[in-house]
Design a protein around this motif. Structure first.
Motif: not given
Length: 114
Positions: A49-75
């Motif tokens: 669970n701790d590992h998955l939280h770190e992965v999610i945090k990392q993905q969130h940081r990358e999405q902030k750098k990239e801009g919109l998340s995939d779901s928002r891009k679809m919208l």
């Protein structure tokens, strides 16, 4: 004679309590083994669970750098194709040259457009 019956009864009760105690000890040993297995699995799941939280945090940081998340891009794509993506009018066609503040908020809310 009364004295002998009481001693016999006491011995039988003692023997019964001894059997019950042995059964209880056996049950406790089984429970102890199961508890050990559950605690080991819990520790493993906590680490995962701790590992998955770190992965999610990392993905969130990358999405902030990239801009919109995939779901928002679809919208955003749906909106650009002429459909509402806001809660109130989701899926309905936009009028020509119509802009919807609620749709824009759904897409870009708390995100800055690059």
């Amino acid at each position: 004679m009364v004295d002998r019956l009481d001693k016999s009864d006491i011995y039988e009760r003692f023997a019964e309590v001894t059997r019950q105690t042995k059964d209880l000890v056996e049950s406790m040993e089984v429970l102890s083994e199961k508890l050990s297995l559950v605690l080991a699995e819990n520790a493993k799941l906590a680490i995962e669970n701790d590992h998955l939280h770190e992965v999610i945090k990392q993905q969130h940081r990358e999405q902030k750098k990239e801009g919109l998340s995939d779901s928002r891009k679809m919208l955003q794509r749906l909106y650009q194709e002429g459909f509402h993506v806001c809660n109130d009018m989701y899926g309905k066609r936009l009028e020509e040259n119509e802009a919807c503040t609620f749709c824009l908020d759904a897409i870009y809310g708390r995100h800055q457009v690059k």
